[in-house]
Scaffold this motif. Structure first.
Motif, mmCIF file in Angstrom:
data_model
loop_
_atom_site.group_PDB
_atom_site.id
_atom_site.type_symbol
_atom_site.label_atom_id
_atom_site.label_comp_id
_atom_site.label_asym_id
_atom_site.label_seq_id
_atom_site.Cartn_x
_atom_site.Cartn_y
_atom_site.Cartn_z
ATOM 1 N N ALA A 103 0.945 -1.200 0.059
ATOM 2 C CA ALA A 103 0.050 0.048 0.015
ATOM 3 C C ALA A 103 0.923 1.280 -0.105
ATOM 4 C CB ALA A 103 -0.891 -0.113 1.211
ATOM 5 N N SER A 104 0.233 2.248 -0.431
ATOM 6 C CA SER A 104 1.204 3.485 -0.826
ATOM 7 C C SER A 104 1.429 4.142 0.793
ATOM 8 C CB SER A 104 0.230 4.760 -1.334
ATOM 9 O OG SER A 104 0.036 4.162 -2.619
ATOM 10 N N ALA A 105 0.699 3.789 1.625
ATOM 11 C CA ALA A 105 1.002 4.508 3.141
ATOM 12 C C ALA A 105 2.137 3.756 3.646
ATOM 13 C CB ALA A 105 -0.315 4.242 3.876
ATOM 14 N N ASN A 106 2.448 2.452 3.183
ATOM 15 C CA ASN A 106 3.327 1.532 3.975
ATOM 16 C C ASN A 106 4.560 2.226 3.419
ATOM 17 O OD1 ASN A 106 1.048 0.106 4.219
ATOM 18 N ND2 ASN A 106 1.768 -1.787 3.386
ATOM 19 N N VAL A 107 4.735 2.616 1.975
ATOM 20 C CA VAL A 107 5.881 3.166 1.534
ATOM 21 C C VAL A 107 6.370 4.490 2.135
ATOM 22 C CG1 VAL A 107 7.094 3.936 -0.616
ATOM 23 C CG2 VAL A 107 5.702 1.759 -0.602
ATOM 24 N N VAL A 108 5.154 5.442 2.313
ATOM 25 C CA VAL A 108 5.450 6.678 2.731
ATOM 26 C C VAL A 108 5.826 6.779 4.119
ATOM 27 C CG1 VAL A 108 3.928 8.712 3.449
ATOM 28 C CG2 VAL A 108 3.701 7.664 1.345
#
Length: 431
Positions: free
Chosen positions: A385-390
């Motif tokens: 998920a994008s939040a993980n990478v952020v």
């Protein structure tokens, strides 16, 4: 025999798309635009569809809803509202580590139900790092817990996670449909998550307890600035939007309508204090263009016949409705753990359309299975998920790199637990 070649071409294009997205050779929007152009040229050359039909496949409701919510969140964030709320929670519960985790992850999940996950973690992560650094405690386990809570909470509502927006718009499912059918499952998933996280992070909790005994409240207290007058003016339109979402089923308007009304009310109340050019500059146009390109790509691949072949394959392996529902749930979760869940959901929606043609009963629960699987599956890996990478990027900039295997240690356990709970919920309620 010749016709069967086209689904294979569609499959190769889809594999190319997912490979380029996963390897991050170029920005995902650039990749989506290139593949969309390839699919468009191929379909027009084969006379399978027209340029106009591919353009019409762009879901304007989804684009307008995302754009409107980005504008409102941007303005509300500028008032300091989210920083203030998060800092108050941390300041009050820092001496009770497990209570702090429960309150903080609970607040994160609740906020993520109404605001996109990336915005939520961007707001909370820096404050978590500041508090844990003052305590000399490793912030990574708590940051990872926040990511999990954000992805879990975002699954509960129509607007909490982009896959749900796509599903709702495609299947004509309203805000209250998700509240009635998905939110109860998410409450159960969150409760299971809160229980298991204590065992997963027991060494971190032990370290936290030992460190916190030597620190006073004054050393960690941090109250962020908030422009209360401005925040009150922004919160009113935001609450109005949420209220209008709950009336969708009664009044019969698409989700984009309340969001646009909220933006209009926002500009009426605080328009003089808003620089419209700056606000529009903060809208994530790159993501919106990505969505538009993906809509065209998936429509073009659908025209090549791939979705029909996938649907036929799934139906041939599913012996009953329950098996079909669980297959969609688990396939969605496992796949979304390794690739971006947005293009995956875009791919699966026309597959479900093909499956629904062959069913003679209410198939709406299949959409709930897709929602739960694709959103909760994002917790499985660092790239899910994008939040993980952020959050991993934020943590690394502060000197705490998050490895793929380190995230996997927590993520896969939480994901499997979440999908097991979701499976039981779906069987008991819709089986």
């Amino acid at each position: 025999m010749v016709i069967s070649v086209y689904p294979l071409i569609g499959a190769l294009i889809l594999i190319l798309l997912y490979t380029l997205l996963t390897l991050e050779i170029a920005h995902r929007t650039v990749v989506a635009l290139i593949v969309a152009g390839l699919v468009m040229i191929l379909n027009i050359f084969l006379h399978f569809t027209s340029f106009r039909e591919l353009i019409d496949s762009i879901d304007i409701d989804t684009i307008l809803l995302l754009m409107s919510m980005m504008i409102m969140v941007s303005v509300l964030s500028e008032t300091g509202f989210f920083n203030y709320l998060s800092s108050k929670i941390l300041g009050k519960y820092f001496s009770k580590p497990y209570t702090l985790v429960v309150v903080l992850t609970g607040a994160t999940a609740l906020i993520s139900a109404f605001i996109d996950n990336v915005t939520t973690v961007l707001i909370i992560s820096p404050i978590v790092i500041e508090i844990t650094e003052k305590l000399r405690v490793d912030p990574r386990p708590l940051l990872i817990m926040i990511v999990f809570a954000s992805n879990i909470g975002g699954t509960a509502t129509l607007i909490g996670d982009p896959p749900n927006i796509l599903i709702g718009s495609h299947a004509d499912l309203g805000f209250m449909d998700f509240i009635y059918n998905v939110a109860p499952a998410i409450i159960l998933v969150f409760l299971a998550f809160i229980i298991v996280v204590r065992f997963l992070s027991r060494d971190w909790f032990h370290d936290f307890y030992s460190k916190v005994k030597r620190v006073s409240l004054g050393e960690v207290s941090y109250i962020a600035y908030i422009d209360k007058k401005q925040a009150e003016k922004v919160i009113l339109p935001f609450l109005s939007v949420i209220s209008l979402f709950t009336l969708e089923d009664v009044l019969g308007y698409p989700p984009a309508v309340p969001a646009l009304i909220g933006v209009a009310l926002l500009f009426i109340l605080v328009g003089r204090r808003i620089n419209i050019e700056e606000v529009l500059h903060r809208v994530d146009w790159t993501t919106l263009v990505f969505f538009a390109a993906m809509f065209m790509t998936i429509k073009g691949i659908e025209k090549l016949g791939l979705m029909h072949e996938i649907a036929t394959g799934i139906l041939s392996f599913s012996g009953s409705y329950i098996v079909l529902m669980l297959m969609i749930l688990w396939i969605s979760a496992i796949t979304s753990a390794f690739i971006d869940n947005i293009p995956f959901v875009m791919t699966m929606l026309p597959v479900l359309d093909e499956i629904l043609v062959h069913l003679n009963y209410n198939a709406t629960p299949l959409y709930w299975a897709l929602s739960l699987g694709s959103c909760l599956g994002g917790n499985g890996t660092l790239i899910g998920a994008s939040a993980n990478v952020v959050v991993a990027g934020i943590s690394e900039r502060h000197g705490y790199p998050v490895s793929f295997s380190g995230f996997l240690k927590y993520g896969m356990t939480v994901m499997i637990l979440s999908i097991i709970v979701s499976s039981i919920y779906l069987i008991l309620r819709y089986g």
